[in-house]
Motif scaffolding. Structure first.
Motif, PDB file in Angstrom:
ATOM      1  N   GLY A   1       0.766  -1.198  -0.138  1.00  0.00           N
ATOM      2  CA  GLY A   1      -0.104   0.121  -0.071  1.00  0.00           C
ATOM      3  C   GLY A   1       0.676   1.320   0.024  1.00  0.00           C
ATOM      4  N   HIS A   2      -0.005   2.360  -0.148  1.00  0.00           N
ATOM      5  CA  HIS A   2       1.099   3.744   0.080  1.00  0.00           C
ATOM      6  C   HIS A   2       0.311   4.758   0.690  1.00  0.00           C
ATOM      7  CE1 HIS A   2      -1.308   5.605  -3.206  1.00  0.00           C
ATOM      8  NE2 HIS A   2      -1.460   4.404  -3.658  1.00  0.00           N
TER       9      HIS A   2
ATOM     10  N   PHE B   1       5.487   4.456  -0.087  1.00  0.00           N
ATOM     11  CA  PHE B   1       5.290   3.095  -0.580  1.00  0.00           C
ATOM     12  C   PHE B   1       5.858   1.826   0.279  1.00  0.00           C
ATOM     13  CE2 PHE B   1       4.706   5.967  -3.987  1.00  0.00           C
ATOM     14  CZ  PHE B   1       3.572   5.530  -4.373  1.00  0.00           C
ATOM     15  N   CYS B   2       5.130   0.860   0.635  1.00  0.00           N
ATOM     16  CA  CYS B   2       5.448  -0.117   1.333  1.00  0.00           C
ATOM     17  C   CYS B   2       5.323  -1.364   0.470  1.00  0.00           C
ATOM     18  CB  CYS B   2       4.617  -0.368   2.512  1.00  0.00           C
ATOM     19  SG  CYS B   2       5.006  -1.766   3.572  1.00  0.00           S
ATOM     20  N   PHE B   3       6.704  -1.982   0.519  1.00  0.00           N
ATOM     21  CA  PHE B   3       6.699  -3.089  -0.178  1.00  0.00           C
ATOM     22  C   PHE B   3       7.096  -4.525   0.461  1.00  0.00           C
ATOM     23  CE2 PHE B   3       7.982   0.215  -3.265  1.00  0.00           C
ATOM     24  CZ  PHE B   3       7.298  -0.124  -4.430  1.00  0.00           C
TER      25      PHE B   3
ATOM     26  N   GLU C   1      -4.682 -10.796   1.873  1.00  0.00           N
ATOM     27  CA  GLU C   1      -4.865  -9.351   1.860  1.00  0.00           C
ATOM     28  C   GLU C   1      -3.705  -8.615   2.532  1.00  0.00           C
ATOM     29  OE1 GLU C   1      -8.596 -11.311   0.667  1.00  0.00           O
ATOM     30  OE2 GLU C   1      -7.054 -11.493   2.382  1.00  0.00           O
ATOM     31  N   MET C   2      -3.493  -7.289   2.094  1.00  0.00           N
ATOM     32  CA  MET C   2      -2.595  -6.634   2.899  1.00  0.00           C
ATOM     33  C   MET C   2      -2.727  -4.928   2.735  1.00  0.00           C
ATOM     34  SD  MET C   2       0.227  -7.740   0.276  1.00  0.00           S
ATOM     35  CE  MET C   2       0.130  -7.571  -1.605  1.00  0.00           C
ATOM     36  N   GLY C   3      -2.331  -4.440   3.592  1.00  0.00           N
ATOM     37  CA  GLY C   3      -2.533  -2.949   3.607  1.00  0.00           C
ATOM     38  C   GLY C   3      -1.346  -2.343   4.303  1.00  0.00           C
ATOM     39  N   PHE C   4      -1.487  -0.684   4.069  1.00  0.00           N
ATOM     40  CA  PHE C   4      -0.488   0.286   4.791  1.00  0.00           C
ATOM     41  C   PHE C   4      -1.190   1.492   4.828  1.00  0.00           C
ATOM     42  CE2 PHE C   4       2.696   3.262   3.907  1.00  0.00           C
ATOM     43  CZ  PHE C   4       3.705   3.136   5.090  1.00  0.00           C
TER      44      PHE C   4
ATOM     45  N   LEU D   1      -0.801   4.239 -10.098  1.00  0.00           N
ATOM     46  CA  LEU D   1      -1.045   4.967  -8.513  1.00  0.00           C
ATOM     47  C   LEU D   1      -0.852   6.315  -8.620  1.00  0.00           C
ATOM     48  CD1 LEU D   1       0.661   2.097  -6.744  1.00  0.00           C
ATOM     49  CD2 LEU D   1      -1.698   2.627  -6.892  1.00  0.00           C
ATOM     50  N   THR D   2      -1.392   6.952  -7.632  1.00  0.00           N
ATOM     51  CA  THR D   2      -1.178   8.543  -7.506  1.00  0.00           C
ATOM     52  C   THR D   2      -0.441   8.758  -6.291  1.00  0.00           C
ATOM     53  OG1 THR D   2      -3.234   8.941  -6.604  1.00  0.00           O
ATOM     54  CG2 THR D   2      -3.034   9.289  -8.847  1.00  0.00           C
ATOM     55  N   TYR D   3       0.495   9.635  -6.097  1.00  0.00           N
ATOM     56  CA  TYR D   3       0.999   9.786  -4.680  1.00  0.00           C
ATOM     57  C   TYR D   3       1.542  11.291  -4.607  1.00  0.00           C
ATOM     58  CZ  TYR D   3       5.748  10.185  -7.151  1.00  0.00           C
ATOM     59  OH  TYR D   3       6.819  10.657  -7.627  1.00  0.00           O
TER      60      TYR D   3
END
Length: 383
Positions: A110-111, A116-118, A148-151, A368-370
């Motif tokens: 996620g970001h 950004f987390c990898f 499932e994963m998230g940040f 993606l946007t950041y």
């Protein structure tokens, strides 16, 4: 004129420090990095949390797409008439703390806030700030398999958290929540509803991470699983009407920018259908209901793309500057040749435009946007 009088006059001409801060908060990150050498006061200011949070409210939004060997950074432009849109894509490398080029064979968790987390090679976790060009490894949570994963960010503890849903065990599932600042982790149990667990990143909206629920037959349902980063609780929410084919894209940024949004292929017309969620105003802000923003029929899409459409597939979608950008693959009616197109739908004016790009869209992954930020990467580093 005496030197003391000259000094007094120079001091009168100096801007108040509060005004200097307001100006610097609107300066791009790449310039602020250079400005760190101006004086110790500025260097200390740029490391102050109040400043980089203030800077983030003015920071420009950028577009990024990850490939195996590098990343694509994009800049979007549209003329005043709205009839012509263009996205400039440039390839860039990610370097680790040792200056080594990194191959992006990784899962994006996620970001948030420009970070950004990898997870690399299922072994190493890392957080990357593309604006600062900083990638740092973090201590890996004590878990082997997850789905499932998230940040996201928890404002109550001022901490960034990684959320990993573990493999299903009976009617109850578990999730591991890992805090970057403290390095602490904890297991949280929640009741499962027979959802299909697959390794997909959740969509962050405010203080909640959402995952679309699929059943055991790999069919999209009308349910969303939400995780509140503050209370660390799970809850199932209603989704839009189950009338789409394939896997709809779930993105942040509804009609008025901020809510949850889904973009999929309408099962009846074969065109694109877009839904936007209404969220509760109370703290936590879960999903209350959904409204249909639009259905773009195959005929409208054919006019915009100049393609005779047999089938259309949604590859990726983002909201950007009041536009819904949708990357689609199209099977033509005559040749059945597959083409990639990037479409821009103006959410307010309800107009559709085909976007020209500088690189082949076949090389794009998910868009993606950041925001370009000075936000440092918290936690204990393993370099």
């Amino acid at each position: 004129m005496s030197s003391s009088r000259k000094l007094k006059m120079m001091r009168r001409r100096e801007l108040p420090f509060e005004l200097v801060v307001e100006i610097l908060a609107r300066v791009p990150v790449k310039d602020l990095i250079r400005f760190r050498c101006v004086c110790k006061t500025w260097r200390s200011l740029f490391q102050d949390e109040r400043f980089y949070r203030q800077h983030m409210t003015h920071a420009p939004t950028r577009i990024v797409s990850f490939r195996l060997s590098d990343i694509l950074l994009g800049r979007f432009s549209c003329d005043n008439s709205g009839n012509k849109a263009e996205m400039i894509l440039q390839a860039n490398n990610i370097l680790n703390a040792r200056g080594e080029r990194l191959v992006i064979d990784a899962s994006l968790l996620g970001h948030c806030h420009g970070l950004f987390c990898f997870c690399f090679d299922n072994r190493i976790f890392g957080v990357w700030n593309p604006s600062l060009r900083v990638l740092r490894e973090i201590r890996k949570p004590d878990v082997r398999e997850w789905s499932e994963m998230g940040f996201g960010y928890d404002p109550s503890s001022q901490d960034y958290k990684i959320v990993l849903l573990l493999k299903k065990q009976g009617i109850h599932s578990e999730a591991l929540v890992f805090s970057l600042k403290s390095g602490a982790s904890r297991m949280i149990e929640f009741r499962d509803i027979g959802m299909l667990h697959s390794r997909v990143p959740g969509t962050l909206v405010g203080e909640n991470i959402y995952w679309h629920v699929y059943d055991a037959k790999v069919k999209v349902t009308d349910k969303f699983l939400g995780f509140d980063l503050v209370s660390e609780t799970f809850k199932f929410y209603p989704g839009p009407s189950n009338c789409v084919k394939g896997f709809p894209e779930v993105i942040a940024g509804g009609l008025r920018g901020g809510g949850l949004c889904t973009v999929g292929v309408d099962a009846l017309s074969g065109g694109l259908i877009v839904w936007s969620a209404q969220h509760d105003d109370k703290i936590g802000g879960g999903i209350k209901s959904w409204s249909k923003i639009c259905i773009l029929s195959p005929g409208i899409l054919e006019i915009s793309t100049s393609c005779r459409i047999h089938r259309i597939f949604v590859v990726s979608a983002i909201t950007y500057a009041g536009l819904l950008l949708v990357l689609v693959d199209i099977d033509g009616k005559e040749s059945m040749k597959r083409e990639s197109k990037l479409l821009a739908y103006n959410l307010e004016e309800k107009s559709l435009t085909n976007v020209e790009t500088s690189l082949s869209l076949y090389s794009c992954g998910h868009l993606l946007t950041y925001v370009e930020t000075l936000v440092p990467i918290p936690g204990r580093w393993k370099l």
